[in-house]
Write a protein that holds these residues in place. Structure first.
Motif, PDB file in Angstrom:
ATOM      1  N   ALA A   1       6.099  22.471 -73.107  1.00  0.00           N
ATOM      2  CA  ALA A   1       5.829  21.343 -72.214  1.00  0.00           C
ATOM      3  C   ALA A   1       6.329  21.615 -70.803  1.00  0.00           C
ATOM      4  O   ALA A   1       5.662  21.269 -69.812  1.00  0.00           O
ATOM      5  N   ASP A   2       7.491  22.253 -70.694  1.00  0.00           N
ATOM      6  CA  ASP A   2       8.044  22.554 -69.372  1.00  0.00           C
ATOM      7  C   ASP A   2       7.235  23.643 -68.664  1.00  0.00           C
ATOM      8  O   ASP A   2       6.935  23.537 -67.473  1.00  0.00           O
ATOM      9  N   ARG A   3       6.870  24.674 -69.404  1.00  0.00           N
ATOM     10  CA  ARG A   3       6.179  25.813 -68.798  1.00  0.00           C
ATOM     11  C   ARG A   3       4.761  25.447 -68.381  1.00  0.00           C
ATOM     12  O   ARG A   3       4.282  25.873 -67.324  1.00  0.00           O
ATOM     13  N   PHE A   4       4.080  24.671 -69.218  1.00  0.00           N
ATOM     14  CA  PHE A   4       2.682  24.348 -68.953  1.00  0.00           C
ATOM     15  C   PHE A   4       2.500  22.969 -68.314  1.00  0.00           C
ATOM     16  O   PHE A   4       1.400  22.616 -67.903  1.00  0.00           O
ATOM     17  N   GLY A   5       3.569  22.173 -68.294  1.00  0.00           N
ATOM     18  CA  GLY A   5       3.474  20.846 -67.693  1.00  0.00           C
ATOM     19  C   GLY A   5       2.934  19.789 -68.616  1.00  0.00           C
ATOM     20  O   GLY A   5       2.853  18.612 -68.243  1.00  0.00           O
ATOM     21  N   ARG A   6       2.573  20.161 -69.826  1.00  0.00           N
ATOM     22  CA  ARG A   6       2.009  19.224 -70.795  1.00  0.00           C
ATOM     23  C   ARG A   6       1.894  19.934 -72.134  1.00  0.00           C
ATOM     24  O   ARG A   6       2.097  21.159 -72.226  1.00  0.00           O
ATOM     25  N   LEU A   7       1.552  19.204 -73.181  1.00  0.00           N
ATOM     26  CA  LEU A   7       1.235  19.802 -74.480  1.00  0.00           C
ATOM     27  C   LEU A   7       0.125  18.976 -75.106  1.00  0.00           C
ATOM     28  O   LEU A   7       0.290  17.772 -75.322  1.00  0.00           O
ATOM     29  N   ASP A   8      -1.002  19.608 -75.363  1.00  0.00           N
ATOM     30  CA  ASP A   8      -2.183  18.897 -75.863  1.00  0.00           C
ATOM     31  C   ASP A   8      -2.469  19.152 -77.331  1.00  0.00           C
ATOM     32  O   ASP A   8      -3.011  18.272 -78.017  1.00  0.00           O
ATOM     33  N   VAL A   9      -2.148  20.348 -77.812  1.00  0.00           N
ATOM     34  CA  VAL A   9      -2.528  20.731 -79.174  1.00  0.00           C
ATOM     35  C   VAL A   9      -1.371  21.443 -79.855  1.00  0.00           C
ATOM     36  O   VAL A   9      -0.736  22.328 -79.259  1.00  0.00           O
ATOM     37  N   LEU A  10      -1.122  21.064 -81.102  1.00  0.00           N
ATOM     38  CA  LEU A  10      -0.174  21.756 -81.966  1.00  0.00           C
ATOM     39  C   LEU A  10      -0.928  22.315 -83.157  1.00  0.00           C
ATOM     40  O   LEU A  10      -1.666  21.582 -83.826  1.00  0.00           O
ATOM     41  N   VAL A  11      -0.758  23.607 -83.420  1.00  0.00           N
ATOM     42  CA  VAL A  11      -1.351  24.230 -84.602  1.00  0.00           C
ATOM     43  C   VAL A  11      -0.206  24.686 -85.506  1.00  0.00           C
ATOM     44  O   VAL A  11       0.548  25.599 -85.161  1.00  0.00           O
ATOM     45  N   ASN A  12      -0.069  24.023 -86.647  1.00  0.00           N
ATOM     46  CA  ASN A  12       0.969  24.365 -87.618  1.00  0.00           C
ATOM     47  C   ASN A  12       0.415  25.417 -88.580  1.00  0.00           C
ATOM     48  O   ASN A  12      -0.314  25.100 -89.525  1.00  0.00           O
ATOM     49  N   ASN A  13       0.784  26.671 -88.326  1.00  0.00           N
ATOM     50  CA  ASN A  13       0.272  27.776 -89.129  1.00  0.00           C
ATOM     51  C   ASN A  13       1.363  28.492 -89.921  1.00  0.00           C
ATOM     52  O   ASN A  13       1.070  29.201 -90.888  1.00  0.00           O
ATOM     53  N   ALA A  14       2.628  28.307 -89.552  1.00  0.00           N
ATOM     54  CA  ALA A  14       3.720  29.011 -90.233  1.00  0.00           C
ATOM     55  C   ALA A  14       3.810  28.573 -91.696  1.00  0.00           C
ATOM     56  O   ALA A  14       3.584  27.407 -92.026  1.00  0.00           O
ATOM     57  N   TYR A  15       4.151  29.524 -92.564  1.00  0.00           N
ATOM     58  CA  TYR A  15       4.280  29.209 -93.983  1.00  0.00           C
ATOM     59  C   TYR A  15       5.232  30.199 -94.632  1.00  0.00           C
ATOM     60  O   TYR A  15       5.581  31.236 -94.067  1.00  0.00           O
ATOM     61  N   SER A  16       5.632  29.870 -95.853  1.00  0.00           N
ATOM     62  CA  SER A  16       6.412  30.780 -96.687  1.00  0.00           C
ATOM     63  C   SER A  16       5.741  30.867 -98.044  1.00  0.00           C
ATOM     64  O   SER A  16       5.195  29.872 -98.545  1.00  0.00           O
ATOM     65  N   PHE A  17       5.770  32.059 -98.638  1.00  0.00           N
ATOM     66  CA  PHE A  17       5.113  32.261 -99.932  1.00  0.00           C
ATOM     67  C   PHE A  17       5.965  33.162-100.810  1.00  0.00           C
ATOM     68  O   PHE A  17       6.336  34.263-100.405  1.00  0.00           O
ATOM     69  N   HIS A  18       6.306  32.671-101.986  1.00  0.00           N
ATOM     70  CA  HIS A  18       6.962  33.484-103.005  1.00  0.00           C
ATOM     71  C   HIS A  18       6.031  33.571-104.210  1.00  0.00           C
ATOM     72  O   HIS A  18       5.596  32.533-104.723  1.00  0.00           O
TER      73      HIS A  18
END
Length: 267
Positions: free
Chosen positions: A77-94
């Protein structure tokens, strides 16, 4: 240039689906922050985008750490001045042990914490920014067909099914605030996690009605749609991007036809 002026944060973006999604959105004008628990991997991916003239930065972010999530969100938000989209892609798999009674509590807890609770941490941190995004705010969660049907992996599947439920509650919460939330449920995708197991991918491809496994770019294209104004009246949905695996059973179909081998082949 559907994302001209947009700022996007993507978790698990150092490779595979996350990296492909960053490239797709950046190629359509977005300024993208690639985050990953492996900061060097995230920076390598971001540098490759910058080398192609795209706007990309990186940050180390373990979604299991609330402070790290909040710092990465604030940085975007600070670097770009805003935040429009969040993509939650992180995961864990055992992978599952042979017997259910051998499933370890710590493996179960890790998969749920990163895959499901991690997405909540990110959505919680991003929501005020998304709500201030002039109606452009969107969350796209990367789920799995494992959350829709039995393909094994107890903890991973439970986490992905929970992520679909979280997506619906986020959609209900976000709608009055101008924020949409949707989930993509990929089938088998040829990402770097399959390195050394290419034979398994070829075998899996034979069971997909469309005759191949997915590519990271297939999922990135779906993310681009759901994150864009083209999907402005869509929220709370699960979109399978799965080569037809949830609606077709190639092996059974061919067995009923009397064929010894499936007719689909990887292309």
């Amino acid at each position: 240039m559907r994302f001209d002026g947009y700022a996007v944060l993507i978790t698990g973006a150092g490779r595979g689906i996350g990296e492909a999604t960053a490239r797709r959105l950046a190629s359509e004008g977005a300024r993208v922050l690639l985050t990953d628990a492996d900061g060097e991997r995230a920076e390598k991916a971001a540098a490759a985008l910058r080398a192609d003239g795209l706007t990309a930065e990186s940050a180390t972010c373990d979604v299991g750490d609330r402070a790290a999530v909040e710092a990465a969100t604030a940085h975007a938000a600070d670097r770009f001045g805003r935040l429009d989209v969040l993509v939650n892609n992180a995961y864990s798999f055992h992978p599952d042990p042979d017997l259910l009674e051998d499933v370890r509590d710590e493996d179960w807890a890790r998969d749920l914490d990163i895959t499901l609770t991690g997405a909540l941490r990110c959505a919680r941190a991003a929501m005020p920014h998304l709500a201030a995004a002039d109606g452009r705010g969107a969350i796209v969660n990367i789920g799995s067909v494992n959350g829709e049907q039995d393909f094994g992996a107890h903890a991973y599947s439970a986490a992905k099914a929970g992520l679909a439920g979280l997506t619906r509650t986020l959609a209900g919460h976000g709608a009055p605030r101008g924020v949409r939330a949707n989930l993509i449920a990929p089938g088998t995708v040829a990402t770097p996690t399959w390195t050394g197991r290419e034979v398994s991918l070829q075998q899996a491809a034979a069971h997909y009605p469309l005759g191949r496994v997915g590519r990271p770019e297939d999922i990135a294209a779906a993310v681009a749609f759901l994150a864009s104004a083209d999907a402005a009246w869509i929220t709370g949905v699960t979109l399978p991007v799965d080569g037809g695996i949830l609606v077709g059973n190639v092996g059974l179909r061919e067995a009923l036809r009397g064929s010894a081998q499936p007719t689909c082949r990887i292309r």
